[in-house]
Design an enzyme around this catalytic site. Structure first.
Site, PDB file in Angstrom:
ATOM      1  N   ASP A 129       0.862  -1.176   0.000  1.00 41.78           N
ATOM      2  CA  ASP A 129       0.000   0.000   0.000  1.00 41.78           C
ATOM      3  C   ASP A 129       0.899   1.227   0.000  1.00 41.78           C
ATOM      4  O   ASP A 129       1.772   1.373   0.854  1.00 41.78           O
ATOM      5  CB  ASP A 129      -0.902  -0.014   1.239  1.00 41.78           C
ATOM      6  N   GLU A 213      -1.418  -1.378  -6.054  1.00 39.86           N
ATOM      7  CA  GLU A 213      -2.617  -0.783  -6.623  1.00 39.86           C
ATOM      8  C   GLU A 213      -2.222   0.089  -7.800  1.00 39.86           C
ATOM      9  O   GLU A 213      -1.222   0.789  -7.735  1.00 39.86           O
ATOM     10  CB  GLU A 213      -3.287   0.098  -5.565  1.00 39.86           C
ATOM     11  N   CYS A 266     -12.516  -5.303   5.342  1.00 40.29           N
ATOM     12  CA  CYS A 266     -11.833  -5.993   6.435  1.00 40.29           C
ATOM     13  C   CYS A 266     -11.083  -7.177   5.847  1.00 40.29           C
ATOM     14  O   CYS A 266     -11.669  -8.029   5.185  1.00 40.29           O
ATOM     15  CB  CYS A 266     -12.839  -6.465   7.473  1.00 40.29           C
ATOM     16  N   ASP A 295      -3.334   1.004   6.994  1.00 41.74           N
ATOM     17  CA  ASP A 295      -2.483   0.711   5.841  1.00 41.74           C
ATOM     18  C   ASP A 295      -2.149  -0.769   5.718  1.00 41.74           C
ATOM     19  O   ASP A 295      -2.118  -1.321   4.613  1.00 41.74           O
ATOM     20  CB  ASP A 295      -1.184   1.527   5.923  1.00 41.74           C
TER      21      ASP A 295
HETATM   22 ZN   LIG Z   1     -13.974  -8.273   9.815  1.00 44.14          ZN
END
Ligand SMILES: [Zn+2]
Length: 333
Positions: A129, A213, A266, A295
């Protein structure tokens, strides 16, 4: 037209140099126009004289002999302080001579390096990231702080700029002040480059698969508040270096779509929260109760999405994010 120009009296200086860099210049102009017509860039503009300039010599316009470079129409070899040696048996294909605004000459030599070989295979895969507080956060929890080179030199640069603006236009003192500003800029660029190269080389050495990314840096820089910091962090340069170093050393480089919700998801259960403001550094998942570093969580998601892409060839696009989420989760369990 070049041949005709060479016969004109006021353009006589064109005859002083080899024809190759002139032709290369025209080729570069053509590339600039093709890019303009294809809508990729703005209309080409003239280079400013004080910004230096460059000349590109292709194979017919220079000689490489006994470790020395001889340019066409130059009797003496170039006096070079080598940053690295050209491996034995290599023949350079292009030589570019560049004058930096700080009046420093640079020469870059292009050649195929047979000493670059794939590194021994490892089984480590990593998601990365890119950020501002931490320049790089990896999915195994490592953070590399952002050195903020520009900020460190900001005072010096500001003073130099101020002194430059006080100098009379066209004066010798102005030229001196201009060089000083350019030298500080060169220093910033050098430290930044050095730092980035060490960082990307280490990442490529230690990992078999690297997922990042795809950043729309161009769009992000439009945010004026952040533009300077983002440009200084040079995310684009990091991904560029990672991509070619992975190619060199037999690693897998994966870029996932920037619309993938890497920060909002998540990494433990796959729950996606509706909002994740930039100032939230840590959060708790309402579904499974896992506490996340913003992050590290994002980089874990990036890794999972990247592995999904590499395993089943799925593309990580918004309309398909459901299916990718499913595969990404399957891989984790
Ligand atoms: Zn979760």
């Amino acid at each position: 037209m070049l041949t005709a120009w060479k016969k004109e009296e006021e353009l006589d200086f064109l005859n002083e140099v080899s024809c190759v860099p002139l032709q290369q210049g025209l080729r570069h102009l053509q590339t600039a126009f093709s890019n303009f017509w294809a809508g990729r860039t703005k209309y080409p503009n003239f280079k400013k004289k004080h910004q230096g300039g460059s000349a590109e010599f292709s194979k017919s316009a220079f000689k490489y002999r006994n470790g020395q470079i001889y340019l066409a129409k130059c009797k003496e070899p170039l006096d070079i302080r080598w940053s690295r040696l050209i491996p034995e048996g290599c023949s350079p294909s292009t030589v570019t001579v560049r004058l930096h605004p700080s009046r420093r000459w640079h020469i870059s030599i292009r050649f195929d390096d047979p000493t670059i070989k794939p590194l021994p295979v490892t089984d480590k895969a990593i998601g990365i990231d890119l950020g501002i507080n931490s320049l790089v956060t990896t999915s195994d929890g490592n953070k590399v702080s952002n050195p903020k080179h520009l900020k460190k030199h900001h005072q010096k640069l500001r003073r130099a700029h101020k002194s430059l603006s006080r100098k009379e236009k066209g004066s010798k003192n102005r030229e001196k002040a201009r060089r000083k500003v350019a030298r500080i800029h060169a220093q910033i660029t050098d430290t930044r480059k050095d730092h980035l190269h060490k960082l990307t080389t280490q990442l490529v050495r230690e990992n078999q698969t690297i997922v990042v990314e795809d950043l729309a840096v161009k769009n992000m820089v439009k945010n004026r508040k952040l533009a300077q910091v983002i440009a200084d962090a040079s995310w684009g340069e990091i991904t560029r270096q990672l991509a070619y170093k992975c190619r060199w050393y037999g690693r897998t480089y994966i870029e996932i779509d920037r619309w993938f919700p890497s920060s909002k998801r998540c990494s433990n259960c796959g729950h996606i929260v509706s909002k994740m403001p930039l100032n939230v550094r840590e959060w708790e998942c309402p579904e499974c109760g896992t506490r996340h570093d913003r992050d590290v969580n994002a980089s874990k998601n990036i890794l999972a999405a990247g592995l999904a892409v590499s395993v089943c060839g799925a593309s990580v696009r918004p309309e398909q994010s459901k299916s990718v989420k499913a595969t990404a989760m399957k891989l984790q369990t």
